[in-house]
Design an enzyme around this catalytic site. Structure first.
Site, PDB file in Angstrom:
ATOM      1  N   HIS A  73       0.840  -1.200   0.000  1.00 59.19           N
ATOM      2  CA  HIS A  73       0.000   0.000   0.000  1.00 59.19           C
ATOM      3  C   HIS A  73       0.877   1.252   0.000  1.00 59.19           C
ATOM      4  O   HIS A  73       1.450   1.618   1.014  1.00 59.19           O
ATOM      5  CB  HIS A  73      -0.921  -0.020   1.226  1.00 59.19           C
ATOM      6  CG  HIS A  73      -1.791   1.195   1.351  1.00 59.19           C
ATOM      7  ND1 HIS A  73      -2.304   1.627   2.554  1.00 59.19           N
ATOM      8  CD2 HIS A  73      -2.238   2.076   0.415  1.00 59.19           C
ATOM      9  CE1 HIS A  73      -3.026   2.721   2.353  1.00 59.19           C
ATOM     10  NE2 HIS A  73      -2.998   3.007   1.072  1.00 59.19           N
TER      11      HIS A  73
ATOM     12  N   VAL B   5       5.252   2.935   3.368  1.00 56.20           N
ATOM     13  CA  VAL B   5       4.620   1.847   2.634  1.00 56.20           C
ATOM     14  C   VAL B   5       4.109   0.833   3.663  1.00 56.20           C
ATOM     15  O   VAL B   5       4.843   0.465   4.583  1.00 56.20           O
ATOM     16  CB  VAL B   5       5.601   1.153   1.661  1.00 56.20           C
ATOM     17  CG1 VAL B   5       5.126  -0.239   1.295  1.00 56.20           C
ATOM     18  CG2 VAL B   5       5.742   1.963   0.380  1.00 56.20           C
ATOM     19  N   GLU B   6       2.850   0.432   3.507  1.00 54.22           N
ATOM     20  CA  GLU B   6       2.297  -0.657   4.322  1.00 54.22           C
ATOM     21  C   GLU B   6       2.394  -1.941   3.507  1.00 54.22           C
ATOM     22  O   GLU B   6       1.850  -2.015   2.400  1.00 54.22           O
ATOM     23  CB  GLU B   6       0.809  -0.405   4.612  1.00 54.22           C
ATOM     24  CG  GLU B   6       0.503   0.346   5.863  1.00 54.22           C
ATOM     25  CD  GLU B   6      -0.999   0.444   6.083  1.00 54.22           C
ATOM     26  OE1 GLU B   6      -1.441   0.209   7.211  1.00 54.22           O
ATOM     27  OE2 GLU B   6      -1.735   0.771   5.140  1.00 54.22           O
ATOM     28  N   ILE B   7       3.087  -2.939   4.038  1.00 57.51           N
ATOM     29  CA  ILE B   7       3.148  -4.229   3.356  1.00 57.51           C
ATOM     30  C   ILE B   7       2.220  -5.184   4.091  1.00 57.51           C
ATOM     31  O   ILE B   7       2.359  -5.400   5.299  1.00 57.51           O
ATOM     32  CB  ILE B   7       4.591  -4.751   3.300  1.00 57.51           C
ATOM     33  CG1 ILE B   7       5.397  -3.806   2.401  1.00 57.51           C
ATOM     34  CG2 ILE B   7       4.635  -6.181   2.803  1.00 57.51           C
ATOM     35  CD1 ILE B   7       6.783  -4.266   2.064  1.00 57.51           C
TER      36      ILE B   7
END
Length: 770
Positions: A500, A511-513
């Site tokens: 994301h 960044v969201e993983i």
């Protein structure tokens, strides 16, 4: 090793031995140049090496246990070495240089500062450093700072105390005073020397922004006296050759300074003379203070202390200025704002490491589906890091626009001289655009950035898996759709993951993983590795509706919508958020994201979490969309966007059909503010409770860098520690009496209420350098 040891353990105790050694070297080597190391206790120093070249003493900082040179250890050794030089007059000039190419000297050890029990202890540490740097500044022996790599904080303060500064024109060489971003100020004379060197306006710009400046900029400002070009590869690496060349130049300059061939007096610029006039200075102080008040909303104490320290030094003399600086530093270290900002810095560093280990196969070739704003942004942050990338869309027009966006972003940097045209063209050569799947057979990862429609995502997933190799990872850039629902259409779900990105991709650091129960550890490691290569701060979260950041921000948006119905204007709601420290308010966020996207996400989250997630009526969004009020992209949403931003009267008309009575018991400005805040904070804690996030640290990093939680509070978890769990629950219980389960405290928050000693952060931040 040559050199005599005196009874006190000092090297080169007598001028006679110095002369004898000179003659001996001349006779043996046939020239009078002396290059030799110093024995005795100097040779035993762990963090400094020391040798003579002709009549120049070369002192190298080199901490063998760290990637950076820690000033807390090295300044003590530097004081001893310089003390010997001054006492025995063993050299005519000195060069200070790093043994580490990437760093001249780091700042203070925050762990050491946090361990101090009182402000007075911290002040005392500052005064020690000030005393040494003032001795360096007043030294009759010229001292040259040779800079390659980062020269920040205490490192820059040391360099400015020297009589001459030489820096390499390398991209790695940056100078700056980042202390303000940690809620601090330079504590070893930075607020006193910079105004004298670069003028009061230049000093305020550096001190209050915390930004790094390049060597070229430093030369123009007068912060650096001479530049040297970095060298390319040869028998040694470019870094080694550059450091050797820098040292050679610095030794030559030091020699000429000692022989009065280079003057130390500098011409004063006319502008500096003008800004030095008393009436002009008063205007500058007033203007800068007003600007800081506007930018910080009076929530950050450090910038105001910086202004006062600079002002004190200029108006009342150096002694008063140094004292004010040391005392202010001591007070700021103990503030909650500084502790929060240092904690965030520490967390940011940890989130720039891959704790999952190196993947079996690094991502070298990337394919991106969708050439819109997000897809083009992902391509931009990939190709300039050397990743070969394909940008695919369904039409020639779409991919041409995507390509143009990437090119323009680089070209803007060229125009600002932040990038060369050669670099721009080299980066663009890493990007290819197409409307078919050719080249996907060798892709290591495919990132889809298509519409937030599950059917479309299923379609592209199947198409991608049909043309990519078995090891290829499929990453979805969805901001809210559960990744497991997308992965349901996959033949290899262990290779499906969520990445994301936040918009604009080139500006937003986070960044969201997102992992599902089926995502393999190697897929996760490869995704984290790739995001880090793109220069991102990475938080890993488990799959779920809204993941972490969208889910938490959604609560705040739903409550702000209810306030709107209760008669609170969009402008007022935005103010409630920004006065707490958010950069922008909820309705500005909705307009920027798009009212249509806001509705889609809100509906999805309300469906997933039921009544506890509800707030204002989503019919307001639906009516706005019927009237074409989509936000910034349509020129009007909750606000009108023309030459100026103003409240949209059409929305005020829509609200007449959705008005509700505001409960007077919880409608004070304070209550309304904490209705917004308590919901997103409670949701953050619930995400930790459910295992969506793994730690308070990742939760705070995600909140601050993802949805803009105020940095001066350190994130929702640190805020609970500072504000007090019991106090927050007490507020929420009042709101719960009126609105029900939307304000029910989660169990984790209640657990912290039962035990006041229980904290999310049990100790001070771990050691780090700033």
């Amino acid at each position: 090793m040559l050199g005599e040891t005196c009874p006190r353990g000092k090297s080169r105790a007598s001028p006679f031995y110095s002369g004898a050694l000179k003659i001996l070297i001349f006779l043996l080597l046939g020239h009078a140049r002396r290059v030799f190391s110093v024995s005795s206790h100097l040779a035993a120093r762990k963090h400094i090496s020391f040798e003579y070249k002709d009549d120049v003493a070369v002192i190298r900082f080199n901490d063998p246990s760290s990637k950076v040179n820690k000033q807390s250890l090295q300044l003590h050794e530097l004081a001893d070495v310089l003390g010997d030089i001054w006492l025995y007059r063993s050299s005519k000039s000195v060069v200070l240089i790093s043994g580490k190419p990437g760093c001249f000297l780091a700042g203070a050890d925050s762990n050491m500062l946090q361990s101090c029990a009182t402000s007075e202890e911290v002040t005392s540490l500052c005064e020690e450093a000030q005393k040494l740097f003032r001795r360096i500044e007043q030294s009759r022996v010229p001292i040259v700072a040779a800079i390659h790599g980062s020269c920040l904080s205490r490192g820059l303060e040391l360099a400015t105390a020297c009589h001459y500064r030489i820096a390499t024109k390398s991209k790695e060489t940056v100078l700056g005073t980042p202390e303000v971003m940690l809620g601090l100020l330079p504590g070893a004379g930075g607020t006193q020397r910079l105004p004298k060197m670069v003028g009061v306006l230049g000093a305020f710009d550096m001190l209050l922004s915390g930004k790094n400046i390049t060597a070229d900029e430093a030369k123009k400002m007068g912060l650096v006296d001479q530049l040297v070009d970095p060298l390319g590869p040869g028998l040694k690496s470019p870094e080694e050759r550059t450091m050797e060349y820098l040292e050679e130049v610095a030794v030559g300059v030091a020699y000429e300074l000692a022989n009065k061939k280079i003057p130390l007096t500098r011409e004063k610029k006319l502008w500096d003379a003008v800004t030095g006039l008393g009436p002009v200075r008063k205007i500058i102080y007033s203007t800068v203070t007003k600007r800081v008040q506007k930018q910080t909303k009076n929530l950050y104490p450090a910038p105001f202390q910086i202004i006062e320290c600079v002002k004190t030094g200029i108006e009342h003399g150096s002694d008063a200025g140094y004292l004010a600086e040391a005392q202010s530093f001591g007070k700021l270290v103990r503030t909650s704002e500084s502790k929060a900002l240092i904690g965030l810095h520490h967390g940011r560093l940890l989130c720039k490491k891959n704790r999952f280990g190196p993947p079996e196969k690094e991502v070298k070739k990337l394919a991106i589906l969708g050439a819109g704003l997000m897809g083009a942004g992902i391509a931009q942050v990939s190709v300039d890091k050397g990743l070969t990338s394909i940008l695919k869309d369904t039409t020639e027009d779409a991919i041409s626009k995507g390509y143009e966006k990437v090119y323009k972003s680089f070209d803007t940097k060229v125009k600002k001289t932040a990038m060369t045209s050669f670099e721009r063209d080299a980066f663009m050569s890493n990007l290819s655009i197409q409307t078919d799947y050719s080249g996907f057979e060798s892709a290591d990862m495919v990132i889809e950035a298509v519409f937030e429609d599950l059917n479309i995502k299923h379609q592209v997933l199947k198409e991608v898996e049909a043309v990519t190799p078995p090891h290829c990872i499929f990453a979805t850039n969805t901001s809210a759709l559960p990744v497991r629902d997308i992965a349901a259409a996959s033949k290899r779900p262990e290779k499906v993951i969520g990445i994301h990105y936040f918009s604009p991709v080139d500006k937003m650091q986070l960044v969201e993983i997102v992992t599902t129960d089926k995502t393999s550890k190697d897929t996760l490691g490869a995704a984290v590795s790739m995001a880090l290569k793109q220069g991102k701060i990475v938080v890993t979260v488990k799959d779920g509706p809204g993941f972490y950041t969208t889910r938490c921000m959604g609560c705040l948006l739903m409550e702000s919508l209810r306030l709107l119905q209760e008669g609170v204007t969009a402008t007022k709601s935005d103010f409630l958020a920004t006065s707490f420290g958010f950069n922008v308010g909820p309705f500005t966020v909705i307009d920027e994201v798009g009212v249509d996207i806001g509705l889609h996400i809100s509906e999805m989250l309300c469906k997933a979490f039921g009544s506890r997630y509800e707030g204002g009526s989503l019919e307001i969004f639906k009516t706005m969309l019927e009237k074409g009020l989509k936000g910034c992209k349509s020129g009007k949403g909750f606000f009108l966007y023309g030459k100026t931003k103003s409240v949209n009267p059409e929305v005020e008309e829509i609200l007449k059909n959705h008005q509700v009575t505001a409960p007077s018991a919880i409608s004070s400005e304070y209550d309304m503010q904490y209705r917004l805040l308590s919901r997103c904070i409670n949701e953050s804690l619930m995400c930790l409770q459910e295992g969506i996030i793994q730690s308070p640290l990742e939760g705070d990093i995600g909140a601050v860098f993802g949805y803009g939680f105020p940095p001066m509070h350190g994130g929702p978890f640190r805020f609970v520690d500072t504000f007090g769990a019991e106090r927050l629950v007490s507020l929420m219980k009042r709101f719960e009496d009126v609105y029900g389960n939307q304000f029910t405290p989660c169990q984790l928050l209640l657990d912290h209420t039962k035990d006041p000693s229980k904290k999310f952060y049990q100790s001070s931040p771990s050691p780090l350098q700033y």
